[in-house]
Motif scaffolding. Structure first.
Motif, PDB file in Angstrom:
ATOM      1  N   ASN A 358       0.716  -1.162  -0.024  1.00 50.32           N
ATOM      2  CA  ASN A 358       0.038   0.035   0.085  1.00 50.32           C
ATOM      3  C   ASN A 358       0.901   1.179  -0.061  1.00 50.32           C
ATOM      4  OD1 ASN A 358      -3.151  -0.930   0.312  1.00 50.32           O
ATOM      5  ND2 ASN A 358      -1.847  -2.211   1.594  1.00 50.32           N
ATOM      6  N   LEU A 359       2.192   1.095   0.153  1.00 55.27           N
ATOM      7  CA  LEU A 359       2.986   2.121   0.322  1.00 55.27           C
ATOM      8  C   LEU A 359       3.302   2.816  -1.030  1.00 55.27           C
ATOM      9  CD1 LEU A 359       4.734   3.868   2.220  1.00 55.27           C
ATOM     10  CD2 LEU A 359       6.823   2.242   1.808  1.00 55.27           C
ATOM     11  N   SER A 360       3.075   4.078  -1.461  1.00 55.90           N
ATOM     12  CA  SER A 360       3.258   4.463  -2.753  1.00 55.90           C
ATOM     13  C   SER A 360       4.224   5.590  -2.786  1.00 55.90           C
ATOM     14  CB  SER A 360       2.036   5.382  -3.173  1.00 55.90           C
ATOM     15  OG  SER A 360       0.854   4.454  -3.226  1.00 55.90           O
ATOM     16  N   GLY A 361       5.015   5.456  -3.816  1.00 52.38           N
ATOM     17  CA  GLY A 361       6.277   6.521  -4.136  1.00 52.38           C
ATOM     18  C   GLY A 361       5.838   7.483  -5.045  1.00 52.38           C
ATOM     19  N   PRO A 362       6.767   8.039  -5.402  1.00 50.06           N
ATOM     20  CA  PRO A 362       6.614   9.388  -6.431  1.00 50.06           C
ATOM     21  C   PRO A 362       5.971   8.940  -7.633  1.00 50.06           C
ATOM     22  CG  PRO A 362       9.129   9.435  -5.658  1.00 50.06           C
ATOM     23  CD  PRO A 362       8.235   8.140  -4.985  1.00 50.06           C
ATOM     24  N   ILE A 363       6.405   7.548  -8.110  1.00 52.48           N
ATOM     25  CA  ILE A 363       6.016   7.300  -9.333  1.00 52.48           C
ATOM     26  C   ILE A 363       4.613   6.953  -9.232  1.00 52.48           C
ATOM     27  CG2 ILE A 363       6.255   5.420 -11.336  1.00 52.48           C
ATOM     28  CD1 ILE A 363       8.986   5.252 -10.484  1.00 52.48           C
ATOM     29  N   SER A 364       4.104   6.123  -8.431  1.00 49.31           N
ATOM     30  CA  SER A 364       2.482   5.678  -8.459  1.00 49.31           C
ATOM     31  C   SER A 364       1.931   7.110  -8.212  1.00 49.31           C
ATOM     32  CB  SER A 364       2.583   4.755  -6.955  1.00 49.31           C
ATOM     33  OG  SER A 364       3.244   3.651  -7.321  1.00 49.31           O
ATOM     34  N   ILE A 365       2.373   7.736  -7.432  1.00 48.09           N
ATOM     35  CA  ILE A 365       1.502   9.162  -6.919  1.00 48.09           C
ATOM     36  C   ILE A 365       1.190   9.949  -8.390  1.00 48.09           C
ATOM     37  CG2 ILE A 365       1.449  11.327  -5.762  1.00 48.09           C
ATOM     38  CD1 ILE A 365       2.978  10.082  -3.451  1.00 48.09           C
ATOM     39  N   ALA A 366       2.284  10.075  -9.051  1.00 48.01           N
ATOM     40  CA  ALA A 366       2.246  10.787 -10.454  1.00 48.01           C
ATOM     41  C   ALA A 366       1.364  10.060 -11.156  1.00 48.01           C
ATOM     42  CB  ALA A 366       3.733  10.673 -11.040  1.00 48.01           C
ATOM     43  N   GLN A 367       1.277   8.841 -11.464  1.00 52.29           N
ATOM     44  CA  GLN A 367       0.273   7.992 -12.255  1.00 52.29           C
ATOM     45  C   GLN A 367      -1.059   8.289 -11.565  1.00 52.29           C
ATOM     46  OE1 GLN A 367       2.037   4.098 -11.739  1.00 52.29           O
ATOM     47  NE2 GLN A 367       2.800   4.046 -13.803  1.00 52.29           N
ATOM     48  N   ILE A 368      -1.362   8.326 -10.383  1.00 52.89           N
ATOM     49  CA  ILE A 368      -2.653   8.407  -9.934  1.00 52.89           C
ATOM     50  C   ILE A 368      -2.888  10.104 -10.170  1.00 52.89           C
ATOM     51  CG2 ILE A 368      -3.924   8.944  -7.755  1.00 52.89           C
ATOM     52  CD1 ILE A 368      -2.044   6.593  -6.589  1.00 52.89           C
ATOM     53  N   VAL A 369      -2.122  10.933 -10.222  1.00 54.47           N
ATOM     54  CA  VAL A 369      -2.448  12.352 -10.289  1.00 54.47           C
ATOM     55  C   VAL A 369      -2.735  12.484 -11.728  1.00 54.47           C
ATOM     56  CG1 VAL A 369      -1.597  14.815 -10.387  1.00 54.47           C
ATOM     57  CG2 VAL A 369      -1.215  13.327  -8.336  1.00 54.47           C
ATOM     58  N   GLY A 370      -2.071  11.939 -12.599  1.00 54.20           N
ATOM     59  CA  GLY A 370      -2.122  12.028 -13.994  1.00 54.20           C
ATOM     60  C   GLY A 370      -3.407  11.413 -14.483  1.00 54.20           C
ATOM     61  N   GLN A 371      -3.855   9.910 -13.937  1.00 51.10           N
ATOM     62  CA  GLN A 371      -5.120   9.522 -14.204  1.00 51.10           C
ATOM     63  C   GLN A 371      -6.338  10.320 -14.048  1.00 51.10           C
ATOM     64  OE1 GLN A 371      -4.706   5.769 -12.199  1.00 51.10           O
ATOM     65  NE2 GLN A 371      -3.096   4.928 -13.712  1.00 51.10           N
ATOM     66  N   ALA A 372      -6.129  10.885 -12.617  1.00 51.89           N
ATOM     67  CA  ALA A 372      -7.318  11.791 -12.254  1.00 51.89           C
ATOM     68  C   ALA A 372      -7.668  13.230 -12.847  1.00 51.89           C
ATOM     69  CB  ALA A 372      -6.860  12.338 -10.629  1.00 51.89           C
ATOM     70  N   ALA A 373      -6.556  13.758 -13.331  1.00 52.35           N
ATOM     71  CA  ALA A 373      -6.563  15.004 -14.390  1.00 52.35           C
ATOM     72  C   ALA A 373      -7.146  14.369 -15.623  1.00 52.35           C
ATOM     73  CB  ALA A 373      -5.155  15.457 -14.552  1.00 52.35           C
ATOM     74  N   GLU A 374      -6.820  13.339 -15.950  1.00 57.74           N
ATOM     75  CA  GLU A 374      -7.657  12.972 -17.166  1.00 57.74           C
ATOM     76  C   GLU A 374      -9.179  12.646 -16.974  1.00 57.74           C
ATOM     77  OE1 GLU A 374      -6.165   9.076 -18.519  1.00 57.74           O
ATOM     78  OE2 GLU A 374      -4.186   9.885 -19.153  1.00 57.74           O
ATOM     79  N   HIS A 375      -9.628  12.439 -15.910  1.00 56.42           N
ATOM     80  CA  HIS A 375     -11.171  12.456 -15.622  1.00 56.42           C
ATOM     81  C   HIS A 375     -11.567  13.873 -15.364  1.00 56.42           C
ATOM     82  CE1 HIS A 375      -9.915   8.215 -14.969  1.00 56.42           C
ATOM     83  NE2 HIS A 375     -11.470   7.867 -15.411  1.00 56.42           N
ATOM     84  N   GLY A 376     -10.837  14.889 -15.359  1.00 56.64           N
ATOM     85  CA  GLY A 376     -11.579  16.088 -15.286  1.00 56.64           C
ATOM     86  C   GLY A 376     -10.774  16.687 -13.733  1.00 56.64           C
ATOM     87  N   PHE A 377     -10.765  18.160 -13.862  1.00 59.54           N
ATOM     88  CA  PHE A 377     -10.396  19.045 -12.808  1.00 59.54           C
ATOM     89  C   PHE A 377     -10.847  18.519 -11.432  1.00 59.54           C
ATOM     90  CE2 PHE A 377      -9.712  23.160 -10.959  1.00 59.54           C
ATOM     91  CZ  PHE A 377      -8.282  23.145 -10.818  1.00 59.54           C
ATOM     92  N   THR A 378     -12.080  18.491 -11.292  1.00 60.19           N
ATOM     93  CA  THR A 378     -12.620  18.152  -9.937  1.00 60.19           C
ATOM     94  C   THR A 378     -11.915  16.700  -9.294  1.00 60.19           C
ATOM     95  OG1 THR A 378     -14.757  19.036 -10.502  1.00 60.19           O
ATOM     96  CG2 THR A 378     -14.907  17.266  -8.768  1.00 60.19           C
ATOM     97  N   TYR A 379     -11.771  15.677 -10.272  1.00 64.93           N
ATOM     98  CA  TYR A 379     -10.991  14.613  -9.832  1.00 64.93           C
ATOM     99  C   TYR A 379      -9.524  14.954  -9.288  1.00 64.93           C
ATOM    100  CZ  TYR A 379     -14.909  11.528 -11.600  1.00 64.93           C
ATOM    101  OH  TYR A 379     -15.942  10.937 -11.547  1.00 64.93           O
ATOM    102  N   PHE A 380      -9.206  15.780 -10.090  1.00 66.62           N
ATOM    103  CA  PHE A 380      -7.495  16.154  -9.911  1.00 66.62           C
ATOM    104  C   PHE A 380      -7.545  16.944  -8.593  1.00 66.62           C
ATOM    105  CE2 PHE A 380      -4.349  19.894  -9.993  1.00 66.62           C
ATOM    106  CZ  PHE A 380      -3.337  18.979 -10.010  1.00 66.62           C
ATOM    107  N   LEU A 381      -8.583  17.767  -8.312  1.00 65.29           N
ATOM    108  CA  LEU A 381      -8.493  18.499  -7.108  1.00 65.29           C
ATOM    109  C   LEU A 381      -8.940  17.560  -5.699  1.00 65.29           C
ATOM    110  CD1 LEU A 381     -10.730  21.652  -7.770  1.00 65.29           C
ATOM    111  CD2 LEU A 381      -8.319  21.385  -7.300  1.00 65.29           C
ATOM    112  N   ARG A 382      -9.604  16.405  -6.116  1.00 61.97           N
ATOM    113  CA  ARG A 382      -9.846  15.629  -4.974  1.00 61.97           C
ATOM    114  C   ARG A 382      -8.659  14.801  -4.732  1.00 61.97           C
ATOM    115  NH1 ARG A 382     -14.785  13.596  -3.380  1.00 61.97           N
ATOM    116  NH2 ARG A 382     -16.737  14.603  -4.093  1.00 61.97           N
ATOM    117  N   VAL A 383      -7.814  14.410  -5.695  1.00 55.98           N
ATOM    118  CA  VAL A 383      -6.708  13.665  -5.360  1.00 55.98           C
ATOM    119  C   VAL A 383      -5.627  14.508  -4.753  1.00 55.98           C
ATOM    120  CG1 VAL A 383      -4.554  12.508  -6.564  1.00 55.98           C
ATOM    121  CG2 VAL A 383      -6.909  11.771  -7.072  1.00 55.98           C
ATOM    122  N   LEU A 384      -5.784  15.892  -4.969  1.00 56.93           N
ATOM    123  CA  LEU A 384      -4.600  16.764  -4.491  1.00 56.93           C
ATOM    124  C   LEU A 384      -5.102  16.871  -3.016  1.00 56.93           C
ATOM    125  CD1 LEU A 384      -2.589  18.786  -5.112  1.00 56.93           C
ATOM    126  CD2 LEU A 384      -4.178  20.476  -5.489  1.00 56.93           C
ATOM    127  N   ALA A 385      -6.152  16.592  -2.642  1.00 52.12           N
ATOM    128  CA  ALA A 385      -6.576  17.035  -1.154  1.00 52.12           C
ATOM    129  C   ALA A 385      -6.361  15.945  -0.576  1.00 52.12           C
ATOM    130  CB  ALA A 385      -8.138  17.196  -1.292  1.00 52.12           C
TER     131      ALA A 385
END
Length: 453
Positions: A358-385
């Motif tokens: 369950n431990l996530s490093g910068p690569i995993s976090i980058a992928q999650i942030v990128g995928q969230a951004a693809e779904h829209g700005f609201t999803y990106f904001l949620r992941v940022l929070a």
């Protein structure tokens, strides 16, 4: 824009915001308390940009490596201090002032999360109603009596008007409690309470919680038409192309996309003979689904998505938004819930009840942030929070060199009436550095393993 570049841009944007807010918390409270700040830096390494109004003012810097930041204050422990600056030295401040300066970084990350959630809840989102599709066998949902067509109304008293809210509350409940009560409305219109009983071994595989739950949203039957292919996937290697209509596999007619997905999942690493309709012609292909880890063992996956009509699920859409005060209350509650969940997950990993996977490093976090951004700005904001909350909680852990380690020293100082000796602090900091380096190496190792896998 190439996917890698898209992911990198959003990751750097998220990282810059989170670091800037964290360090600004230290900076603004230090200034308020009366400590002189020499440098405010976002990033490390070679300087990309700097600004300093005068030699006596704070120097603002952006470094080339955006993996952290720091606020350098006047401090006698780090070098000689001029007589004029002694009253403004960090080490000469009363204990409450030093405590406030250190605590301000994580506190500002919590405040950022609250602000983001507050904004998101007021802006609202268009989601789909949490109506269940087929419930998978041998799952927690089947054991609790869930049926296709059930609509989730509330989880442990919390209303869940959208699928994302419902699944989020269910996952949080499974991690936090032994029993989760779910209010549902059946396909026949009857209101019932179904109870999920959490098995004792669930925490051993928290990364498979969603699969163990066994719920998927209801959806009308979709034609099995290929939309997108993942680069390097089994689908791409087999020669599938966007627009292909899947006609049959191993002699069995493919009626809809759901049937195809189930067929593939049950046959990991097995060679399948597939017939597709392409531009009016039948084309024969051979595809071998990749075997990936699932909650109940290996499952097949080809790396392709289905083409979805524009008006698909239109009747299932629901708009969800809150007014100013309810949104603020919900934002505080959401931030508190995220914080407790992060803390509990850390605790479970420390005692061996949760996998270090369950431990996530910068690569995993980058992928999650990128995928969230693809779904829209609201999803990106949620992941940022969520990441902001995680950063705050992890910084408050009592590990020397982290904010929480310094706060622990200050707490001991308040109890015993004198500071912890510099010798003991230095020894503890060496241990803290070792712990952090070990975690960083482990996180990178897991990230690389996920990429290879």
């Amino acid at each position: 824009m190439p996917p890698f570049l898209h992911t990198l841009i959003y990751f750097l944007a998220a990282l810059t915001v989170l670091i800037a807010i964290h360090e600004y918390g230290h900076f603004i409270v230090a200034r308020f308390v009366g400590v002189k700040v020499l440098k405010f830096s976002i990033g490390f390494g070679r300087t990309l940009w700097r600004y300093q109004k005068s030699p006596n003012d704070t120097e603002y810097v952006i470094g080339i490596l955006p993996l952290g930041g720091y606020v350098k204050m006047v401090d006698e422990r780090e070098g000689a201090v001029s007589p004029d600056d002694l009253p403004h030295a960090f080490n000469r401040q009363p204990l409450p002032g030093r405590f406030a300066i250190v605590a301000a970084g994580p506190l500002f990350n919590f405040m950022l999360a609250i602000l983001i959630y507050w904004t998101v809840f007021m802006l609202g989102e268009t989601g789909i109603r949490p109506v269940l599709g087929p419930v998978e066998t041998s799952t927690l949902a089947e054991q609790a009596g869930f049926r296709e067509g059930d609509e989730i109304l509330a989880v442990d008293g919390e209303e869940t008007p959208t699928w994302n809210l419902a699944i989020g509350e269910l996952i949080a409940g499974l991690i936090d409690r032994d029993r989760v009560s779910v209010d549902v409305r059946t396909a026949e219109g009857e209101k019932l309470v179904r109870v999920l009983t959490v098995p004792s071994d669930l925490s051993d595989q928290p990364d498979h919680l969603h699969e163990r739950l066994g719920l998927q949203p209801w959806q009308p039957a979709l034609l099995p038409v290929i939309d997108k292919l993942l680069p390097g996937s089994a689908a791409e290697q087999a020669g599938l192309a966007p627009g292909d209509l899947l006609a049959s596999v191993d002699g069995t007619r493919i009626g809809d996309w759901r049937q195809w997905v189930q067929f593939v999942r049950e046959r990991p690493s097995q060679e399948l003979h597939l017939t597709v309709e392409r531009e009016g012609q039948l084309v024969n292909l051979v595809i071998t689904p990749l075997a990936v880890d699932g909650a109940a063992g290996k499952v097949g996956q080809i790396g392709a998505s289905v083409r979805v009509p524009e008006d698909y699920l239109k009747d299932m859409q629901v708009d969800y938004r809150l007014s100013i005060v309810p949104a603020l209350i919900a934002a505080v509650e959401k931030t508190s819930g995220d914080s407790l969940m992060t803390l509990k997950m850390v605790g479970r990993m420390l005692i061996g009840r949760a996998s270090v996977q369950n431990l996530s490093g910068p690569i995993s976090i980058a992928q999650i942030v990128g995928q969230a951004a693809e779904h829209g700005f609201t999803y990106f904001l949620r992941v940022l929070a969520i990441v902001s909350v995680s950063l705050a909680v992890l910084n408050l852990l009592p590990i020397p060199v982290l904010d929480g380690g310094h706060l622990a020293f200050y707490t001991i100082e308040a109890i015993k009436g004198s500071p912890v000796s510099e010798r003991i602090q230095a020894a503890c900091q060496q241990v803290g550095i070792f712990i952090l380096l070990t975690l960083m190496v482990l996180a990178f190792y897991l990230d690389i393993g996920r990429l290879i896998g």
